[in-house]
Design a protein around this motif. Structure first.
Motif, PDB file in Angstrom:
ATOM      1  N   GLU A  47      -2.402   8.549   3.520  1.00  0.00           N
ATOM      2  CA  GLU A  47      -3.448   8.840   3.131  1.00  0.00           C
ATOM      3  C   GLU A  47      -3.736   7.719   2.006  1.00  0.00           C
ATOM      4  O   GLU A  47      -4.865   7.026   2.152  1.00  0.00           O
ATOM      5  N   VAL A  48      -2.773   7.662   1.067  1.00  0.00           N
ATOM      6  CA  VAL A  48      -2.973   6.842  -0.114  1.00  0.00           C
ATOM      7  C   VAL A  48      -3.160   5.120   0.671  1.00  0.00           C
ATOM      8  O   VAL A  48      -3.843   4.468   0.090  1.00  0.00           O
ATOM      9  N   VAL A  49      -2.510   5.075   1.532  1.00  0.00           N
ATOM     10  CA  VAL A  49      -2.410   3.567   2.233  1.00  0.00           C
ATOM     11  C   VAL A  49      -3.787   3.608   2.879  1.00  0.00           C
ATOM     12  O   VAL A  49      -4.385   2.122   3.077  1.00  0.00           O
ATOM     13  N   ALA A  50      -4.369   4.460   3.472  1.00  0.00           N
ATOM     14  CA  ALA A  50      -5.636   4.326   4.163  1.00  0.00           C
ATOM     15  C   ALA A  50      -6.869   4.208   3.124  1.00  0.00           C
ATOM     16  O   ALA A  50      -7.820   3.688   3.643  1.00  0.00           O
ATOM     17  N   HIS A  73      -8.535  16.497   6.031  1.00  0.00           N
ATOM     18  CA  HIS A  73      -8.257  15.441   5.156  1.00  0.00           C
ATOM     19  C   HIS A  73      -8.833  14.238   5.663  1.00  0.00           C
ATOM     20  O   HIS A  73      -9.224  13.428   4.622  1.00  0.00           O
ATOM     21  N   ALA A  74      -8.949  13.925   6.925  1.00  0.00           N
ATOM     22  CA  ALA A  74      -9.685  12.692   7.349  1.00  0.00           C
ATOM     23  C   ALA A  74     -10.947  12.640   6.560  1.00  0.00           C
ATOM     24  O   ALA A  74     -11.338  11.278   6.216  1.00  0.00           O
ATOM     25  N   GLU A  75     -11.512  13.729   6.713  1.00  0.00           N
ATOM     26  CA  GLU A  75     -13.030  13.609   6.059  1.00  0.00           C
ATOM     27  C   GLU A  75     -13.055  13.281   4.536  1.00  0.00           C
ATOM     28  O   GLU A  75     -13.743  12.688   3.985  1.00  0.00           O
ATOM     29  N   ILE A  76     -12.094  13.824   3.885  1.00  0.00           N
ATOM     30  CA  ILE A  76     -12.048  13.442   2.336  1.00  0.00           C
ATOM     31  C   ILE A  76     -11.941  11.971   2.403  1.00  0.00           C
ATOM     32  O   ILE A  76     -12.191  11.211   1.451  1.00  0.00           O
ATOM     33  N   VAL A  77     -10.812  11.328   3.063  1.00  0.00           N
ATOM     34  CA  VAL A  77     -10.469  10.039   3.086  1.00  0.00           C
ATOM     35  C   VAL A  77     -11.899   9.249   3.501  1.00  0.00           C
ATOM     36  O   VAL A  77     -11.735   8.276   2.654  1.00  0.00           O
ATOM     37  N   VAL A  93       6.395   6.870   8.987  1.00  0.00           N
ATOM     38  CA  VAL A  93       6.153   5.485   8.263  1.00  0.00           C
ATOM     39  C   VAL A  93       5.824   4.468   9.130  1.00  0.00           C
ATOM     40  O   VAL A  93       4.939   3.797   8.971  1.00  0.00           O
ATOM     41  N   ALA A  94       6.823   4.374  10.315  1.00  0.00           N
ATOM     42  CA  ALA A  94       6.313   3.270  11.202  1.00  0.00           C
ATOM     43  C   ALA A  94       4.850   3.373  11.748  1.00  0.00           C
ATOM     44  O   ALA A  94       4.328   2.195  12.051  1.00  0.00           O
ATOM     45  N   PHE A  95       4.584   4.433  12.133  1.00  0.00           N
ATOM     46  CA  PHE A  95       3.396   4.771  12.581  1.00  0.00           C
ATOM     47  C   PHE A  95       2.006   4.503  11.900  1.00  0.00           C
ATOM     48  O   PHE A  95       1.197   4.092  12.467  1.00  0.00           O
ATOM     49  N   ASP A  96       2.101   4.401  10.522  1.00  0.00           N
ATOM     50  CA  ASP A  96       0.918   4.186   9.562  1.00  0.00           C
ATOM     51  C   ASP A  96       0.566   2.958   9.390  1.00  0.00           C
ATOM     52  O   ASP A  96      -0.261   2.653   8.712  1.00  0.00           O
ATOM     53  N   HIS A  97       1.296   1.832  10.101  1.00  0.00           N
ATOM     54  CA  HIS A  97       1.323   0.412   9.436  1.00  0.00           C
ATOM     55  C   HIS A  97      -0.269  -0.089   9.999  1.00  0.00           C
ATOM     56  O   HIS A  97      -0.530  -0.702   8.988  1.00  0.00           O
ATOM     57  N   HIS A  98      -0.761   0.454  10.874  1.00  0.00           N
ATOM     58  CA  HIS A  98      -2.137  -0.064  11.216  1.00  0.00           C
ATOM     59  C   HIS A  98      -3.152   0.274  10.156  1.00  0.00           C
ATOM     60  O   HIS A  98      -4.379  -0.336  10.163  1.00  0.00           O
ATOM     61  N   LEU A  99      -2.996   1.212   9.134  1.00  0.00           N
ATOM     62  CA  LEU A  99      -3.810   1.680   8.493  1.00  0.00           C
ATOM     63  C   LEU A  99      -4.011   0.559   7.022  1.00  0.00           C
ATOM     64  O   LEU A  99      -4.697   0.792   6.055  1.00  0.00           O
ATOM     65  N   THR A 100      -3.113  -0.500   6.959  1.00  0.00           N
ATOM     66  CA  THR A 100      -2.946  -1.288   5.850  1.00  0.00           C
ATOM     67  C   THR A 100      -3.863  -2.478   5.747  1.00  0.00           C
ATOM     68  O   THR A 100      -3.702  -3.043   4.852  1.00  0.00           O
ATOM     69  N   GLY A 101      -4.538  -2.483   6.537  1.00  0.00           N
ATOM     70  CA  GLY A 101      -5.764  -3.665   6.690  1.00  0.00           C
ATOM     71  C   GLY A 101      -6.597  -3.913   5.449  1.00  0.00           C
ATOM     72  O   GLY A 101      -7.092  -4.786   5.142  1.00  0.00           O
ATOM     73  N   LEU A 102      -6.855  -2.610   4.644  1.00  0.00           N
ATOM     74  CA  LEU A 102      -7.712  -2.421   3.627  1.00  0.00           C
ATOM     75  C   LEU A 102      -7.277  -3.488   2.537  1.00  0.00           C
ATOM     76  O   LEU A 102      -8.254  -3.772   1.649  1.00  0.00           O
TER      77      LEU A 102
END
Lengths: 325, 508
Positions: free
Chosen positions: B464-467, B438-442, B246-255
């Motif tokens: 992924e949802v967050v991304a 996965h990344a490609e689908i995202v 959870v902590a690691f994914d914070h940078h993905l929330t800029g969107l």
């Protein structure tokens, strides 16, 4: 009440009603003589229908029954008249051949995962063809054993004659009832008809049971062939054409569900008797074409299939939970 | 091995199971003690059922070993496992509806005399056995005349009678009501007290906390943790099931801050009794609405309702402000909707048909019978979308079943893009696809959004949802319980909303 019993009771009620109506019109139909003829004339059909009951209970179908009866009559005639075997030896050989034939079909159905409809259709062509190859013409059987058997009977009160083949049919029905309801094999047959997946998960030997079911059906068809041979004293490759369909009709009219799992061997007996009753009535009437038998049987069949849908497709009544705690 | 595994009744060590190129289980270890209820949790595809099938002999592991009371075992099939003491009860009661309760209990093990079944003895024994479960019923009655709860208990009684050491319960409560579940739990607690080891699989978290002593959580074929339930919170469990780190994914929330266009689809009070409680939601052009929630929370049902697979019994749908009727998928397609279902193999691809045919099929269906696309148009169309979505296939005439999961998914996407949709529903677009793809689908989802499509994406992969989501709606117990926007579109907030903690903060 057990859901298997309801269609059976309906069939029994219709049989009694039809019999009473027939007696009202032709009082002679109440005699034991008529009853004796009933049993004799339908013996081969009844015996084949017992085997068919097991097949349909397991969720399958056996279309080869009539052809196996025809083949058996020819094989017996050839063995007795051309080879010179005693009829009893010929019967034993014919039954063994029929049993092997059924085992082969059962194995094909289970191991090749081919629907029983297809495998037994192939079996039907095979048996009918083999019978024609043995002898395209009818072979009359003249043997002292045949004469003795056809003259033997038990005298029933009222002068009716219970023939040897009639007794054989009754014994086959009794054996069928015991096997279906009192042996593990019988419970496996019902299990397969209920759900093959569940049955396999519960440890039912599906392969062995499937092979045995078709072996039983073909052996009984072979026995029906023996009875047919005794009854007509002849072997002919076109004997018993379409008897498999009469047998299926008897089973369904007797209350067995075509999709398997529900039904009783005793019901098939009533189904056979009901068909016999219709035939006898038409003989008594004398003015009706014998094809009316088929029309009445067709109508009855249709009615019973409708009845089964009503009784079975209605959502099963769920009991309230009865906890003691 | 650890001290924990020392007293294990049934133990799996380093289990690996590979299907094709997919690692369904990767180095999974699991230990069940006697007298405990051990819950197994994980989303679809996490590997729960694969692990169970290995423990009960339905599959053989490609690596690792199974030990029963310390001794290595290798089961041929579930029956073999049963004879060693491991019984299984499945969600769909695998008994015979057409036979009596007594026969269902003892089929294949009926006592006989001279080949004849001793029916009276069986019935007496059946009554006796069921009495220990607090069940007093007429054992001669057909099984199907009883409620599913009773059938379930008969199935448990059979499994315990014939095995008696380990009982595996696979989603036993899925079709039971609250009272019945409580009764079933009493039965399970009694069996636990008798010293059986019980593996309990469910997706109801509250049931896990009510019944189980320990829980093992699987995700993407790996074991995440085994915990004592007394020592963890619901939030911890949800996080372990869904979040990567959870902590690691914070940078993905800029969107979440990005702007989006006019409303393209609106759902007002859309709902269906027994499926999804009425929800209101608007999706804008160039916006991705993510859907989070546990398995069985009503996510897929929501998508089915939108696409008209299950007709709604309340609410209405508006497109560009105008009300439309959608009561079947054909009407949804006509309205410009597309739907990529969760189970690609079952509901999505036509495996035997070619890549080209799979791509053009929705467009052809929309055009109707009399305006067949000619071959050149087909080839052109397939080529265009295959290039746009980077579908890697040797040629477009090969059967689509030969493609990898990721490329199959892109073929289905291409199919819907070909009808030029305005609103696209994706149910678990990355399920069953190699992690690398996965990344490609995202990326593809993000590109579709930039092109102005409205998207509704269901996923169990929180990072992924967050991304890709501008907004996230959270489902729980077949209700939309939260709508997260802006800075709230973050894995830990989603986990909290799913677990139902600090609801006051997240409910809009």
């Amino acid at each position: 009440m057990n859901r298997s019993l309801r269609p059976l009771l309906a069939t029994a009620a219709i049989f009694v009603l039809a019999y009473l109506l027939a007696i009202a019109q032709f009082p002679a139909m109440a005699s034991t003589r008529v009853l004796g003829n009933f049993l004799t004339d339908n013996a081969f059909l009844g015996i084949a229908a017992v085997g068919m009951t097991f097949v349909i209970l397991s969720g399958g179908i056996d279309l080869s029954v009539g052809a196996v009866i025809g083949f058996t009559t020819v094989l017996i005639a050839v063995l007795v008249m051309w080879v010179g075997l005693h009829p009893l030896a010929a019967f034993a050989i014919a039954l063994a051949v029929a049993a092997l034939f059924g085992a082969g079909m059962g194995a094909a159905i289970y191991y090749l995962r081919v629907p029983s409809f297809i495998v037994t259709l192939a079996g039907m062509f095979l048996a009918r063809g083999a019978a024609s190859v043995l002898s395209p013409d009818s072979i009359g059987i003249k043997h002292s054993f045949y004469t003795t058997v056809s003259k033997s009977y038990l005298l029933m009160p009222g002068g009716g004659r219970l023939s040897v083949v009639g007794i054989m049919m009754l014994l086959v029905f009794l054996a069928g009832i015991v096997i279906a309801h009192r042996t593990r094999f019988g419970s496996y047959v019902y299990a397969l008809g209920g759900s093959e997946t569940s049955a396999a998960l519960m440890g039912v030997p599906v392969a062995r049971t499937t092979v045995l079911i078709y072996t039983l059906s073909s052996t009984l068809a072979g026995l029906a062939g023996v009875v047919f041979s005794l009854y007509t004293s002849a072997g002919y490759s076109l004997n018993a054409l379409g008897v498999e369909l009469d047998a299926i009709a008897a089973v369904v009219i007797g209350g067995t569900l075509l999709t398997g799992g529900y039904g009783l061997v005793a019901g098939t007996f009533i189904g056979v008797m009901l068909q016999g009753l219709v035939q006898t009535y038409i003989v008594f009437d004398g003015t009706l074409s014998s094809w009316w038998t088929k029309i009445v049987i067709g109508a009855l069949l249709f009615m019973f299939i409708l009845l089964q849908r009503l009784l079975h497709s209605a959502a099963p009544r769920r009991r309230k939970i009865l906890w003691t705690a | 091995m650890t001290a924990e595994a020392a007293g294990a009744l049934l133990e799996a060590r380093g289990i690996v199971k590979i299907f094709g190129q997919h690692r369904a289980l990767d180095d999974v270890s699991f230990a069940l003690r006697a007298g405990e209820v051990h819950a197994l949790l994980g989303e679809n595809g996490a590997g729960k059922s694969t692990l169970i099938k290995i423990l009960t002999g339905a599959y053989r592991p490609d690596g690792g070993e199974v030990r029963l009371q310390g001794a290595p075992v290798s089961f041929r099939d579930p029956l073999h496992a049963q004879s060693h003491g491991i019984g299984t009860v499945y969600q769909e009661v695998n008994l015979l509806p057409n036979r009596s309760v007594a026969e269902n209990l003892f089929l294949g093990h009926q006592p006989t005399r001279w080949g004849l079944i001793r029916r009276k003895e069986i019935e007496a024994h059946a009554r006796q056995v069921l009495a220990t479960y607090g069940l007093e019923i007429d054992v001669r009655e057909e099984l199907s005349s009883f409620s599913v709860a009773i059938q379930q208990i008969v199935a448990i009684a059979r499994a315990v009678e014939l095995s008696g050491k380990v009982l595996v319960l696979d989603e036993p409560t899925a079709s039971l009501d609250r009272n019945e579940v409580e009764r079933l739990f009493e039965v399970i607690r009694t069996l636990k007290a008798r010293g059986l080891g019980i593996i309990f699989i469910t997706h109801f978290l509250d049931q896990v906390f009510a019944l189980a002593d320990r829980v093992t959580i699987l995700r993407n074929g790996r074991k995440i943790a085994t915990e004592r339930l007394a020592e963890v919170s619901t939030t911890d469990v949800v996080r372990m099931m869904l979040g990567k780190d959870v902590a690691f994914d914070h940078h993905l929330t800029g969107l979440a801050e990005t702007t989006h266009g006019a409303p393209c689809v609106g759902f007002a009070g859309l709902g269906r009794k027994g499926s999804v409680a009425p929800f209101t939601l608007e999706v804008h052009e160039g916006e991705v609405v993510g859907v989070a929630g546990l398995l069985g929370s009503g996510r897929t049902e929501m998508a089915r309702l939108m696409f008209g697979i299950d007709p709604a019994d309340s609410g209405q749908i508006t497109i560009d402000g105008k009300s439309v009727t959608i009561r079947n998928p054909a009407q949804a397609v006509a309205a410009g909707f597309g739907f990529c279902p969760e189970d690609r193999k079952l509901d999505g691809i036509f495996g035997e048909l070619s890549v080209r045919e799979n791509i053009i099929i929705a467009l052809q269906a929309k055009l109707g019978w009399f305006r067949a696309l000619n071959r050149d148009d087909q080839i052109d169309l397939a080529g265009r979308y295959a290039e746009a979505l980077d579908i890697r296939a040797a040629n477009h005439d090969m059967p689509v079943k030969l493609l990898s999961g990721g490329n199959q998914q892109k073929v289905i996407l291409a199919r819907w893009l070909a009808i030029d949709p305005s609103f696209l529903i994706l149910d678990e677009p990355t399920r069953g696809i190699d992690v690398g793809a996965h990344a490609e689908i995202v990326r593809t989802i993000n590109r579709l959004r930039e092109e102005g499509l409205g998207l509704f994406v269901i996923s169990s992969e929180l990072d992924e949802v967050v991304a890709y989501s501008n907004r996230v709606v959270v489902m729980r117990d077949r209700q939309m319980v939260a709508e997260l926007t802006g800075a709230d579109v973050a894995p830990d907030r989603i986990v909290q909303a799913i677990a139902g903690t600090s609801l006051a903060e997240v409910t809009p």
